[in-house]
Design a protein around this motif. Structure first.
Motif, PDB file in Angstrom:
ATOM      1  N   GLU A  54      -9.820   6.499 -18.883  1.00 23.26           N
ATOM      2  CA  GLU A  54      -8.264   6.398 -18.557  1.00 23.26           C
ATOM      3  C   GLU A  54      -7.548   6.349 -19.883  1.00 23.26           C
ATOM      4  O   GLU A  54      -8.088   5.537 -20.690  1.00 23.26           O
ATOM      5  N   THR A  57      -1.442   4.601 -21.646  1.00 21.83           N
ATOM      6  CA  THR A  57      -0.328   5.111 -21.743  1.00 21.83           C
ATOM      7  C   THR A  57       0.889   4.129 -22.526  1.00 21.83           C
ATOM      8  O   THR A  57       0.747   3.005 -22.209  1.00 21.83           O
ATOM      9  N   SER A  73      -0.492  10.279 -16.734  1.00 21.16           N
ATOM     10  CA  SER A  73      -1.245  10.942 -15.778  1.00 21.16           C
ATOM     11  C   SER A  73      -0.371  11.631 -14.593  1.00 21.16           C
ATOM     12  O   SER A  73       0.808  11.102 -14.539  1.00 21.16           O
ATOM     13  N   TRP A  74      -0.670  12.763 -14.173  1.00 23.22           N
ATOM     14  CA  TRP A  74       0.395  13.365 -13.489  1.00 23.22           C
ATOM     15  C   TRP A  74      -0.141  14.138 -12.275  1.00 23.22           C
ATOM     16  O   TRP A  74      -1.381  14.486 -12.418  1.00 23.22           O
ATOM     17  N   ARG A  75       0.341  14.141 -11.058  1.00 19.71           N
ATOM     18  CA  ARG A  75      -0.339  14.613  -9.725  1.00 19.71           C
ATOM     19  C   ARG A  75       0.577  15.448  -9.063  1.00 19.71           C
ATOM     20  O   ARG A  75       1.859  15.073  -9.035  1.00 19.71           O
ATOM     21  N   ASN A  88      -4.379  17.563 -10.803  1.00 18.47           N
ATOM     22  CA  ASN A  88      -4.335  16.099 -11.574  1.00 18.47           C
ATOM     23  C   ASN A  88      -4.365  16.369 -13.010  1.00 18.47           C
ATOM     24  O   ASN A  88      -5.302  17.019 -13.654  1.00 18.47           O
ATOM     25  N   THR A  90      -4.153  14.986 -16.868  1.00 11.86           N
ATOM     26  CA  THR A  90      -3.945  14.018 -17.892  1.00 11.86           C
ATOM     27  C   THR A  90      -3.645  14.498 -19.270  1.00 11.86           C
ATOM     28  O   THR A  90      -4.507  15.289 -19.803  1.00 11.86           O
ATOM     29  N   GLY A 101      -5.089  17.848 -22.822  1.00 14.94           N
ATOM     30  CA  GLY A 101      -5.275  17.135 -21.593  1.00 14.94           C
ATOM     31  C   GLY A 101      -6.483  17.644 -20.926  1.00 14.94           C
ATOM     32  O   GLY A 101      -7.233  18.594 -21.242  1.00 14.94           O
ATOM     33  N   ARG A 177       4.846  12.117 -12.589  1.00 12.15           N
ATOM     34  CA  ARG A 177       4.273  11.103 -13.301  1.00 12.15           C
ATOM     35  C   ARG A 177       3.767  10.096 -12.337  1.00 12.15           C
ATOM     36  O   ARG A 177       4.144   9.701 -11.426  1.00 12.15           O
ATOM     37  N   ARG A 178       2.428   9.582 -12.457  1.00 12.56           N
ATOM     38  CA  ARG A 178       1.776   8.429 -11.774  1.00 12.56           C
ATOM     39  C   ARG A 178       2.013   7.119 -12.480  1.00 12.56           C
ATOM     40  O   ARG A 178       2.071   7.088 -13.699  1.00 12.56           O
TER      41      ARG A 178
END
Length: 178
Positions: A54, A57, A73-75, A88, A90, A101, A177-178
């Protein structure tokens, strides 16, 4: 007199192992976009790699920091010929505007046509424009091909990216964004 060949062979072997280890570590850190099937008869084997560590951030509690970086991280989802897919991302954004990414994809619930996979991405941010292109496969399903992504970034909603997939038959993608 002793021959230097065994020492040379040992040094070369160590150098190859070190170079291979560095390449694997780099692939685990940096990655990739959307994929569409390529209907060729040639099939390439894929190698399964463990998920990358991971990424840490920055503290994104202030709007100014959220607007200034894509790192994190984006979903979300995207559409291509195989239907609706989960996405997903990153991403790591450097101060120079370069972005790298990992793009991970899987079929959305109810989609029996898609496959799962992942690849690395590279690209850049210029002003409010984001451009990413596939770099190398981490896990290639069948004969899928990597594609490019483009998006206009919004300062009004820095926690969402909405853009297009630059490939025939593909449509849009949206990630949060997560």
């Amino acid at each position: 007199m002793r021959s230097s060949q065994p020492d040379t062979v040992r040094r070369n072997g160590r150098a190859r192992i070190t170079a291979a280890s560095a390449a694997i570590a780099a692939m685990a850190l940096f990655g990739s976009g959307c994929a569409i099937p390529n209907f060729t008869t040639e099939s390439r084997p894929t190698r399964e790699l463990p998920p990358p560590p991971e990424l840490s951030t920055p503290d994104l509690s202030t709007p100014e920091l959220r607007q200034s970086t894509l790192t994190g991280s984006w979903r979300g989802t995207y559409t291509c010929p195989q239907g609706l897919m989960q996405l997903n991302l990153t991403l790591v954004q450097r101060s120079s505007g370069t972005v790298s990414g990992i793009f991970r994809f899987a079929p959305a619930p109810g989609n029996s046509d898609g496959l799962s996979g992942s690849f690395t991405l590279r690209g850049h941010v210029t002003g409010s424009s984001l451009a990413l292109h596939g770099d190398s496969w981490l896990s290639r399903p069948g004969a899928y091909e990597m594609v490019s992504l483009s998006a206009r970034l919004s300062s009004a909603d820095p926690d969402q990216i909405h853009g297009t997939i630059q490939s025939p038959g593909c449509g849009t993608f949206t990630v949060q964004r997560r």
